[in-house]
Motif scaffolding. Structure first.
Motif, PDB file in Angstrom:
ATOM      1  N   MET A 108       0.813  -1.207   0.000  1.00 13.88           N
ATOM      2  CA  MET A 108       0.000   0.000   0.000  1.00 13.88           C
ATOM      3  C   MET A 108       0.854   1.268   0.000  1.00 13.88           C
ATOM      4  SD  MET A 108      -3.179  -0.149  -0.411  1.00 13.88           S
ATOM      5  CE  MET A 108      -4.036   1.316  -0.005  1.00 13.88           C
ATOM      6  N   ALA A 109       2.045   1.184   0.594  1.00 16.95           N
ATOM      7  CA  ALA A 109       2.889   2.374   0.713  1.00 16.95           C
ATOM      8  C   ALA A 109       3.215   2.958  -0.654  1.00 16.95           C
ATOM      9  CB  ALA A 109       4.169   2.041   1.472  1.00 16.95           C
ATOM     10  N   TRP A 110       3.516   2.094  -1.612  1.00 15.57           N
ATOM     11  CA  TRP A 110       3.858   2.593  -2.947  1.00 15.57           C
ATOM     12  C   TRP A 110       2.640   3.202  -3.636  1.00 15.57           C
ATOM     13  CZ3 TRP A 110       8.479   3.750  -4.603  1.00 15.57           C
ATOM     14  CH2 TRP A 110       9.582   3.147  -4.011  1.00 15.57           C
ATOM     15  N   ILE A 111       1.477   2.657  -3.391  1.00 17.35           N
ATOM     16  CA  ILE A 111       0.252   3.228  -3.968  1.00 17.35           C
ATOM     17  C   ILE A 111       0.008   4.615  -3.383  1.00 17.35           C
ATOM     18  CG2 ILE A 111      -2.265   2.979  -4.101  1.00 17.35           C
ATOM     19  CD1 ILE A 111      -1.739  -0.098  -4.220  1.00 17.35           C
ATOM     20  N   TYR A 112       0.133   4.738  -2.059  1.00 15.04           N
ATOM     21  CA  TYR A 112      -0.008   6.052  -1.426  1.00 15.04           C
ATOM     22  C   TYR A 112       0.987   7.039  -2.018  1.00 15.04           C
ATOM     23  CZ  TYR A 112      -2.776   3.958   2.381  1.00 15.04           C
ATOM     24  OH  TYR A 112      -3.734   3.324   3.122  1.00 15.04           O
ATOM     25  N   LEU A 113       2.205   6.565  -2.223  1.00 16.85           N
ATOM     26  CA  LEU A 113       3.263   7.446  -2.718  1.00 16.85           C
ATOM     27  C   LEU A 113       2.991   7.919  -4.148  1.00 16.85           C
ATOM     28  CD1 LEU A 113       5.930   8.786  -2.035  1.00 16.85           C
ATOM     29  CD2 LEU A 113       7.083   6.703  -2.823  1.00 16.85           C
ATOM     30  N   VAL A 114       2.540   7.026  -4.994  1.00 22.10           N
ATOM     31  CA  VAL A 114       2.241   7.415  -6.379  1.00 22.10           C
ATOM     32  C   VAL A 114       1.086   8.407  -6.418  1.00 22.10           C
ATOM     33  CG1 VAL A 114       1.378   6.569  -8.595  1.00 22.10           C
ATOM     34  CG2 VAL A 114       3.223   5.351  -7.427  1.00 22.10           C
ATOM     35  N   ALA A 147      12.557   7.295   4.358  1.00 17.99           N
ATOM     36  CA  ALA A 147      12.218   8.694   4.108  1.00 17.99           C
ATOM     37  C   ALA A 147      12.883   9.220   2.843  1.00 17.99           C
ATOM     38  CB  ALA A 147      12.605   9.560   5.310  1.00 17.99           C
ATOM     39  N   GLY A 148      14.155   8.908   2.652  1.00 25.82           N
ATOM     40  CA  GLY A 148      14.863   9.404   1.477  1.00 25.82           C
ATOM     41  C   GLY A 148      14.273   8.880   0.183  1.00 25.82           C
ATOM     42  N   THR A 149      13.925   7.600   0.164  1.00 28.00           N
ATOM     43  CA  THR A 149      13.323   7.008  -1.023  1.00 28.00           C
ATOM     44  C   THR A 149      11.954   7.615  -1.288  1.00 28.00           C
ATOM     45  OG1 THR A 149      14.497   4.925  -0.704  1.00 28.00           O
ATOM     46  CG2 THR A 149      12.498   4.845  -2.049  1.00 28.00           C
ATOM     47  N   ALA A 150      11.123   7.668  -0.257  1.00 23.07           N
ATOM     48  CA  ALA A 150       9.767   8.192  -0.420  1.00 23.07           C
ATOM     49  C   ALA A 150       9.794   9.644  -0.894  1.00 23.07           C
ATOM     50  CB  ALA A 150       8.988   8.074   0.883  1.00 23.07           C
ATOM     51  N   TYR A 151      10.624  10.454  -0.266  1.00 17.32           N
ATOM     52  CA  TYR A 151      10.670  11.868  -0.634  1.00 17.32           C
ATOM     53  C   TYR A 151      11.206  12.058  -2.048  1.00 17.32           C
ATOM     54  CZ  TYR A 151      11.406  16.858  -0.428  1.00 17.32           C
ATOM     55  OH  TYR A 151      11.373  18.189  -0.709  1.00 17.32           O
ATOM     56  N   ALA A 152      12.251  11.312  -2.397  1.00 16.28           N
ATOM     57  CA  ALA A 152      12.823  11.436  -3.737  1.00 16.28           C
ATOM     58  C   ALA A 152      11.829  10.999  -4.807  1.00 16.28           C
ATOM     59  CB  ALA A 152      14.105  10.616  -3.834  1.00 16.28           C
ATOM     60  N   VAL A 153      11.114   9.922  -4.571  1.00 17.86           N
ATOM     61  CA  VAL A 153      10.125   9.459  -5.543  1.00 17.86           C
ATOM     62  C   VAL A 153       8.985  10.464  -5.644  1.00 17.86           C
ATOM     63  CG1 VAL A 153       8.416   7.655  -6.033  1.00 17.86           C
ATOM     64  CG2 VAL A 153      10.736   7.024  -5.340  1.00 17.86           C
ATOM     65  N   TRP A 154       8.525  10.982  -4.518  1.00 18.54           N
ATOM     66  CA  TRP A 154       7.429  11.958  -4.492  1.00 18.54           C
ATOM     67  C   TRP A 154       7.800  13.213  -5.283  1.00 18.54           C
ATOM     68  CZ3 TRP A 154       7.080  16.623  -1.360  1.00 18.54           C
ATOM     69  CH2 TRP A 154       5.793  17.173  -1.303  1.00 18.54           C
ATOM     70  N   THR A 155       8.986  13.748  -5.008  1.00 17.13           N
ATOM     71  CA  THR A 155       9.398  14.953  -5.726  1.00 17.13           C
ATOM     72  C   THR A 155       9.690  14.641  -7.193  1.00 17.13           C
ATOM     73  OG1 THR A 155      11.696  14.694  -5.016  1.00 17.13           O
ATOM     74  CG2 THR A 155      10.310  16.147  -3.702  1.00 17.13           C
ATOM     75  N   GLY A 156      10.196  13.444  -7.461  1.00 17.30           N
ATOM     76  CA  GLY A 156      10.463  13.061  -8.849  1.00 17.30           C
ATOM     77  C   GLY A 156       9.195  12.977  -9.670  1.00 17.30           C
ATOM     78  N   ILE A 157       8.182  12.322  -9.112  1.00 20.29           N
ATOM     79  CA  ILE A 157       6.892  12.254  -9.808  1.00 20.29           C
ATOM     80  C   ILE A 157       6.353  13.661 -10.029  1.00 20.29           C
ATOM     81  CG2 ILE A 157       4.465  11.545  -9.608  1.00 20.29           C
ATOM     82  CD1 ILE A 157       5.492   9.070  -8.035  1.00 20.29           C
ATOM     83  N   GLY A 158       6.444  14.483  -8.990  1.00 16.43           N
ATOM     84  CA  GLY A 158       5.957  15.859  -9.103  1.00 16.43           C
ATOM     85  C   GLY A 158       6.709  16.665 -10.141  1.00 16.43           C
ATOM     86  N   TYR A 187      -0.270  14.324   3.323  1.00 19.77           N
ATOM     87  CA  TYR A 187      -0.803  13.261   4.175  1.00 19.77           C
ATOM     88  C   TYR A 187      -0.469  11.890   3.598  1.00 19.77           C
ATOM     89  CZ  TYR A 187      -4.086  10.212   6.555  1.00 19.77           C
ATOM     90  OH  TYR A 187      -4.651   9.176   7.263  1.00 19.77           O
ATOM     91  N   LEU A 188      -0.689  11.717   2.295  1.00 21.64           N
ATOM     92  CA  LEU A 188      -0.379  10.437   1.662  1.00 21.64           C
ATOM     93  C   LEU A 188       1.121  10.158   1.677  1.00 21.64           C
ATOM     94  CD1 LEU A 188      -2.903  10.507  -1.309  1.00 21.64           C
ATOM     95  CD2 LEU A 188      -3.029   9.103   0.769  1.00 21.64           C
ATOM     96  N   LEU A 189       1.934  11.187   1.507  1.00 23.32           N
ATOM     97  CA  LEU A 189       3.379  11.021   1.628  1.00 23.32           C
ATOM     98  C   LEU A 189       3.738  10.530   3.031  1.00 23.32           C
ATOM     99  CD1 LEU A 189       6.318  11.318   0.639  1.00 23.32           C
ATOM    100  CD2 LEU A 189       6.173  13.744   1.305  1.00 23.32           C
ATOM    101  N   ALA A 190       3.124  11.115   4.032  1.00 23.12           N
ATOM    102  CA  ALA A 190       3.382  10.696   5.417  1.00 23.12           C
ATOM    103  C   ALA A 190       2.974   9.240   5.639  1.00 23.12           C
ATOM    104  CB  ALA A 190       2.643  11.621   6.387  1.00 23.12           C
ATOM    105  N   LEU A 191       1.850   8.832   5.069  1.00 19.15           N
ATOM    106  CA  LEU A 191       1.429   7.431   5.186  1.00 19.15           C
ATOM    107  C   LEU A 191       2.445   6.512   4.522  1.00 19.15           C
ATOM    108  CD1 LEU A 191      -2.433   7.512   4.506  1.00 19.15           C
ATOM    109  CD2 LEU A 191      -1.254   7.322   6.707  1.00 19.15           C
ATOM    110  N   ALA A 192       2.924   6.894   3.351  1.00 18.21           N
ATOM    111  CA  ALA A 192       3.906   6.073   2.644  1.00 18.21           C
ATOM    112  C   ALA A 192       5.186   5.948   3.452  1.00 18.21           C
ATOM    113  CB  ALA A 192       4.193   6.672   1.268  1.00 18.21           C
ATOM    114  N   MET A 193       5.568   7.009   4.156  1.00 19.75           N
ATOM    115  CA  MET A 193       6.808   6.998   4.927  1.00 19.75           C
ATOM    116  C   MET A 193       6.743   6.096   6.156  1.00 19.75           C
ATOM    117  SD  MET A 193       8.412  10.786   4.896  1.00 19.75           S
ATOM    118  CE  MET A 193       9.183  11.470   3.451  1.00 19.75           C
ATOM    119  N   ARG A 194       5.557   5.612   6.494  1.00 18.49           N
ATOM    120  CA  ARG A 194       5.472   4.637   7.582  1.00 18.49           C
ATOM    121  C   ARG A 194       6.250   3.372   7.224  1.00 18.49           C
ATOM    122  NH1 ARG A 194      -0.968   4.501   9.024  1.00 18.49           N
ATOM    123  NH2 ARG A 194      -1.060   6.449  10.203  1.00 18.49           N
TER     124      ARG A 194
END
Length: 107
Positions: A1-7, A55-66, A44-51
């Motif tokens: 689910m974390a990757w879905i939240y992140l996307v 953190a570095g992976t989640a943030y980098a992917v989030w900003t990359g998609i953005g 909020y969804l980024l925070a859920l994914a970071m559970r």
């Protein structure tokens, strides 16, 4: 689910980044309200994914998609430049995001 939240969070980042342009410096009420709402849900969804994700992976992917999404939609809808150098740089960001997903040992 974390990757879905992140996307989904990354897609919403594209929405609020493009929405921010429509706010005209947060001087227009409704575009500002919608932009802030999309920002809140994206964070909020980024925070859920970071559970479950580093953190570095989640943030980098989030900003990359953005970043990639905003550049592509800026080119397609806002008439922004589409020169080769920009497209190569966006491709490198995309490769980095895919690499982080492929080589991530988390969820």
């Amino acid at each position: 689910m974390a990757w879905i939240y992140l996307v989904i969070a990354g897609i919403l980042e594209v929405v609020w980044a493009l929405g921010m342009k429509q706010t005209e410096g947060f001087t227009r009420l409704w575009p500002s309200v919608f932009t802030l709402g999309f920002m809140a849900v994206s964070f909020y969804l980024l925070a859920l994914a970071m559970r479950d994700l580093p953190a570095g992976t989640a943030y980098a992917v989030w900003t990359g998609i953005g970043a990639v999404g905003t550049v592509i939609l800026g080119i397609l809808w806002l008439g922004e430049p589409r020169d080769a150098a920009r497209l190569i740089c966006v491709s490198l960001i995309l490769c980095g995001v895919i690499g982080l997903k492929v080589f991530s040992k988390a969820a």
